[in-house]
Enzyme design. Structure first.
Site, mmCIF file in Angstrom:
data_model
loop_
_atom_site.group_PDB
_atom_site.id
_atom_site.type_symbol
_atom_site.label_atom_id
_atom_site.label_comp_id
_atom_site.label_asym_id
_atom_site.label_seq_id
_atom_site.Cartn_x
_atom_site.Cartn_y
_atom_site.Cartn_z
ATOM 1 N N CYS A 20 2.768 4.790 4.915
ATOM 2 C CA CYS A 20 2.221 4.007 6.025
ATOM 3 C C CYS A 20 3.128 2.843 6.422
ATOM 4 O O CYS A 20 3.147 2.437 7.584
ATOM 5 C CB CYS A 20 0.850 3.447 5.645
ATOM 6 S SG CYS A 20 -0.270 4.613 4.839
ATOM 7 N N GLY A 52 0.830 -1.195 0.000
ATOM 8 C CA GLY A 52 0.000 0.000 0.000
ATOM 9 C C GLY A 52 0.864 1.243 0.000
ATOM 10 O O GLY A 52 2.026 1.218 -0.422
ATOM 11 N N CYS A 53 0.323 2.341 0.493
ATOM 12 C CA CYS A 53 1.032 3.613 0.526
ATOM 13 C C CYS A 53 2.323 3.488 1.338
ATOM 14 O O CYS A 53 2.301 3.045 2.483
ATOM 15 C CB CYS A 53 0.134 4.684 1.137
ATOM 16 S SG CYS A 53 0.937 6.272 1.406
ATOM 17 N N PHE A 54 3.452 3.895 0.745
ATOM 18 C CA PHE A 54 4.717 3.736 1.474
ATOM 19 C C PHE A 54 4.874 4.699 2.633
ATOM 20 O O PHE A 54 5.738 4.501 3.487
ATOM 21 C CB PHE A 54 5.937 3.750 0.550
ATOM 22 C CG PHE A 54 6.067 4.901 -0.424
ATOM 23 C CD1 PHE A 54 5.500 6.142 -0.196
ATOM 24 C CD2 PHE A 54 6.787 4.715 -1.601
ATOM 25 C CE1 PHE A 54 5.652 7.185 -1.094
ATOM 26 C CE2 PHE A 54 6.952 5.757 -2.518
ATOM 27 C CZ PHE A 54 6.378 6.992 -2.256
#
Length: 271
Positions: free
Chosen positions: A105, A101-103
């Site tokens: 996070c 997912g979003c890096f």
């Protein structure tokens, strides 16, 4: 029609006038309105968003031959660990790249673990040379947003890292994580030698067993040899720890732990 005493009193109160007086049916709908609007936004995003499948290589953006201007330089240090962001790294260290997912996070999950030498975020497994964040977000590069973890295998075995990986996101979601949808948010593990591949296969099999017992679906994580890694812009590096960062987390863990037999092996470290 005449107003009831209660309604008249509500209208007379300056504090109450800021809120609409709604019939009970509409109040109930208002209570769940935000959830409804969020689902609507998600549906519209999925309908009009970037491609949900990888593109043929000849359809991807060409990129550029030189690193982007905003990429980290050799002098730049890790914002948290204060060590190197770029090679060379200490002798004996190993690397693994993780897409979950979003890096923003995912990176912070690893830099506090014992035995971690460096973490950095970037773009990997695509075709575009030296891509920018905007290009990756377009879905036209085939790159994944990844956190690359540099670790000392004597202090932090790969199994420990993979335990955090599997337990901290939804590895069954295809081409996305939570509301973040698109090819750059796909679940992936990208290894640098065959010894790592054997450990990855063992952990994936063990975690799939746990998910199957709970009827949580099939793991969609892609496991591939690591291709060229392109550093993301410096402002993305250790984003979560920097002052003024947007406190965002798109990860959607399933709440399933690594099976106990494998977990016991994971927690052991080499002497």
């Amino acid at each position: 029609a005449s107003l009831t005493a209660t309604t008249a009193a509500q209208l007379a109160s300056p504090r109450k006038r800021t809120q609409p007086i709604l019939p009970k049916y509409f109040r109930a709908r208002e209570d769940c309105g935000e959830r409804y609007r969020e689902r609507k936004r998600t549906a519209m995003w999925k309908l009009f968003s970037k491609p949900a499948a990888l593109l043929p290589e000849n359809k991807t953006l060409p990129g550029r031959t030189k690193p982007i201007d905003e990429a980290p330089r050799n002098k730049d240090k890790h914002f948290v660990l204060k060590g190197p962001l770029t090679a060379p790294f200490p002798d004996g260290s190993e690397m693994i790249s993780l897409g979950m997912g979003c890096f923003w996070c995912s990176e912070s999950l690893f830099w506090e673990m014992d035995g971690i030498i460096s973490t950095h975020v970037g773009y990997q497994q695509g075709h575009t040379l030296n891509p920018t964040y905007k290009e990756v977000c377009s879905g036209a590069t085939n790159h994944n947003e990844v956190t690359r973890v540099v670790y000392d295998p004597k202090k932090c075995p790969l199994k420990n890292i993979l335990k955090v990986f599997f337990e901290s996101h939804d590895p069954t979601q295809v081409m996305g994580q939570g509301n973040d949808t698109g090819t750059q948010y796909r679940s992936g593990i990208y290894y640098y030698d065959e010894k790592q591949k054997d450990i990855i296969d063992s952990c994936l099999k063990s975690y799939q067993t746990a998910l199957t017992e709970k009827r949580k679906g099939k793991i969609a994580t892609e496991v591939e040899p690591a291709k060229a890694f392109y550093y993301a812009e410096i402002y993305h590096q250790q984003y979560d720890a920097k002052p003024g960062s947007r406190q965002y987390c798109g990860l959607r863990p399933l709440g399933i732990s690594m099976p106990k037999d494998n977990k016991e092996e994971v927690e052991k470290t080499d002497e």
